[in-house]
Structures are given as structure tokens and as C-alpha cells.
Design a protein around this motif. Sequence first.
Motif: not given
Length: 159
Positions: A83-89, A94-100, A120-123, A129-130
Motif C-alpha cells: 500500500n503506497a499511501e506515503v506522506e510527501e514529507g 529520501l527522493r532528494d538524497k537518492l537523486q544526489i 514513492p514505491l520505486w524510491v 537495494e542500496l
Amino acid sequence: MVKEACGGSGRFVLCMLNSRGDQQKNEHIFPIGTLCRIVDFDLLEDGLLGIKVEGEYCVRVSEVTTEPDGLRVGVCDPIEDWNAEVEEGDIEPLRDKLQIIYDKYPEIARLYPELKFSEPLWVIYRWLELLPVDAANKQAFLNEHNCKKVLDYINELVR
């Protein structure tokens, strides 16, 4: 295995290994794996076969048996995504650090035909994995019905 996969659908299941499980009883294979599709292959300079695969979705593997040639086969049932009900906060850091990380290490980013930072699930899957999370813990997370526990865990580690 590659011969079997290429002779059929081009698909096979990749599972993590359980170092504590009995190999003779096929208990050394964790029950949750990824259905993979062979997308390319090539003969490497050392004479080995290099295979490029793409994970499609998670499956639960049961009734594993070993064929005379050593190939392990089992019954595979698809597992629904969390279930992917993920709050943006919760996902934004996590998204920002993964992009870095992907900017700093483009060879990792090239592993994926498409970077899906808006999903969100992809992130979350990329962080699993990392990060050096052992296979037993990854299996426990994948066994959950939603991503709340793994999201909290990853946020703690990344912060």
C-alpha cells in the motif's frame, strides 16, 4: 537456467539466499523473490555470459524442488505491491538524497531504463537495494502489507 528462460518466456525468478537454511531441503532460498525478464545478453571478454535482466514484480515461491541438473524450480504466486499511501514529507528527503547519489554515481542510475523519482514505491525499493540491509530483514519488509515499517527504517538510516 538461462537456456530454460530463453527457451520459454524469457523469465525466471531471482531469490535471496538464506545462509542459515538447509540447502538439501531448499530452505536456503528465501520465499520472496523477483520475477525477472532477460532483456539482453552478451559474451564477456572472459568468456562468461553477461545477462541484463529487469525485475517485473515480487512473487512468493513455494514447493521448491531440485532437478537432476541442479536447476531449482518452484511454484510462484504474485505478491501485491505495498500500500503506497506515503506522506510527501516522509518520501521527499529520501527522493532528494537518492537523486544526489544517482548524480554522483551515474553508473548506478544507468541500471534503470527510467528513473521514477515521483513514485514513492520505486524510491523505497531503490533504497532497499542500496542500503546494507541483510536478506532476512529485507524479506520481513517485503512480507508487510504496507510500506510504513520500511519507510520508517530507511528514514532513520538516511537521516
